[in-house]
Design a protein around this motif. Structure first.
Motif, short mmCIF file in Angstrom:
data_model
loop_
_atom_site.label_atom_id
_atom_site.label_comp_id
_atom_site.label_asym_id
_atom_site.label_seq_id
_atom_site.Cartn_x
_atom_site.Cartn_y
_atom_site.Cartn_z
N SER A 24 -27.24 21.77 -17.55
CA SER A 24 -27.88 20.47 -17.31
C SER A 24 -28.60 19.95 -18.55
O SER A 24 -28.74 18.74 -18.75
N ALA A 25 -29.05 20.87 -19.42
CA ALA A 25 -29.77 20.45 -20.62
C ALA A 25 -28.83 19.97 -21.72
O ALA A 25 -29.18 19.05 -22.49
N LEU A 26 -27.63 20.55 -21.82
CA LEU A 26 -26.72 20.19 -22.90
C LEU A 26 -26.31 18.71 -22.88
O LEU A 26 -26.42 18.04 -23.91
N PRO A 27 -25.83 18.16 -21.76
CA PRO A 27 -25.49 16.73 -21.79
C PRO A 27 -26.69 15.83 -22.03
O PRO A 27 -26.56 14.75 -22.61
N LEU A 28 -27.87 16.27 -21.58
CA LEU A 28 -29.07 15.48 -21.85
C LEU A 28 -29.39 15.47 -23.34
O LEU A 28 -29.82 14.45 -23.89
#
Length: 431
Positions: A24-28
């Motif tokens: 969830s952190a990578l695309p953000l």
């Protein structure tokens, strides 16, 4: 279930929690650099690219190497990679090129670890179909809960506080997993044949898969699914942000709906398999996945989209749990790594194409287009699955595997004294 399995379960749960935080952190993090759907598609594609480049060779190596050791070393390498990535993020040295490189290297680690794990689990559970279904259900349940339910909101929350913490958390999860796998007891295996080349070994695994209609069907089923799912997954963050108007924290919560369905699907897989038969369940889930994907893509309401994501997650979980259990029950141990890798290669082969296609479709036809096209592909797959992975074919393969196992484990007694004349004597019939 043996105690060794519970340690594998704990390692999978913690590692999946880290993956959920990272996922969830990578695309953000990528959204702070670019908004191009084509770039997002490329980021999704490179995580699966190692399976296309090295999948068959990785399977051959796993069949030669100690499987427990392979899993430990791979996790330690992934820990080191993410520790370096965390330092790069903290120093402001991250761009799209760096994120793509990290995704590719993590994909290499995932390829080796997953292949070794798929080959190790049947050995731990004595290739018993019921235990394998129960074990895969528990592993899937833990991974869904951690990766899809608990991890994403934690990752989104941590990212809002600090860009580096989610990636450091995933690194620590790999370190914990390596420690747990290292505590597994060593299990003696038949020495691997090393007179042939790695490429020759890889060809043996691929040939076994291609000439086994059931195994080929079990591999094609998720391959077509991945074409559709990766096309949608490549633009999911953009779809949630632009169409559903979700904040970063809301996006993490939205991802948990898929995990809720996945949890329900893993626990219901045994019941569904008993009611419909494994083959009937695999056909039915293809139709359900198509309906869920279409409802998700056409929805403008976040609650309807979340309900569709629940349905999609449940159907996918049933498919994976039942399919993996059948494969692990019927493939010989000495070929398990190679056949598992060839199966994954087939399953993932359409993933990078799907991711790139999804980004292109979203660019030329809008963010809903990948979902509509993916649903159509899954409907076609449902009819194909009905022919290749039917109940009668699966039952016959399981019966044959059980018969072979009984012969292999039967006690060997003294050879009976033959009363027949040896071949080549005068008593032999001319015919």
């Amino acid at each position: 279930m043996p105690g060794a399995f519970h340690r594998v379960w704990a390692a999978a749960a913690v590692s999946s929690l880290g993956d959920g935080v990272y996922g969830s952190a990578l695309p953000l993090l990528a959204l702070t650099v670019t908004r191009s759907p084509v770039v997002f598609g490329a980021m999704e594609a490179v995580t699966l690219l190692p399976w296309l480049l090295f999948g068959l060779i990785g399977g051959a190596l796993v069949d030669r190497w100690d499987r427990r050791g392979t899993m430990v070393i791979t996790d330690l390498c992934r820990f080191a990679l993410l520790a370096l990535a965390t330092a790069a993020i903290a120093g402001g040295f991250v761009d799209i090129g760096v994120l793509i490189a990290i995704g590719f290297l993590l994909g290499v680690g995932s390829m080796l670890f997953d292949t070794a794990s798929m080959a190790l689990i049947p050995d731990l559970l004595d290739r018993d179909p019921d235990l394998l279904q129960m074990g895969n259900s528990r592993l899937q349940g833990a991974q869904r809960a951690a990766d899809g339910f608990v991890g994403p909101p934690i990752g989104s929350l941590l990212f809002s506080l600090s860009r580096t913490v989610p990636f450091l958390a995933d690194a620590v999860s790999f370190l914990f997993s390596s420690v747990m796998i290292r505590t597994l007891p060593a299990r003696p295996r038949r020495p691997a044949e090393t007179k042939t080349s790695i490429l020759a070994d890889a060809r043996v695994g691929a040939s076994y898969l291609l000439h086994h209609k059931l195994l080929l069907g079990l591999a094609i089923r998720p391959a077509v699914g991945n074409l559709a799912f990766c096309a949608c997954g490549a633009v999911l963050a953009l779809f949630a942000h632009v169409t559903l108007h979700l904040s970063p924290a809301g996006y993490g919560t939205f991802l948990t709906t898929n995990a809720i369905g996945g949890l329900a699907g893993t626990f219901a897989s045994g019941w569904v398999g008993r009611r419909l038969g494994t083959g009937g369940a695999l056909t039915a889930t293809a139709f359900v996945e198509a309906a869920g994907l279409l409802m998700l893509g056409l929805s403008a309401n976040v609650f309807i989209a979340g309900a569709a994501f629940v349905v999609l997650g449940g159907a996918m979980a049933v498919t994976m749990t039942l399919g993996w259990s059948v494969r692990q029950s019927i493939v010989p141990d000495e070929l398990m790594g190679r056949v598992a890798a060839a199966s994954r290669l087939t399953a993932f082969s359409a993933g990078p194409l799907g991711a790139l296609l999804g980004g292109w479709l979203a660019h030329v036809a809008g963010l809903r287009a990948p979902f509509v096209a993916g649903a159509g592909v899954l409907v076609v797959m449902a009819f194909v699955a009905a022919r290749l992975t039917g109940n009668s074919r699966i039952d016959a393969a399981l019966a044959e595997a059980a018969s072979t196992k009984a012969i292999d484990t039967a006690p060997v007694g003294p050879e009976p004294i033959s009363t027949e004349p040896p071949v080549g004597t005068a008593a032999e019939s001319p015919a």
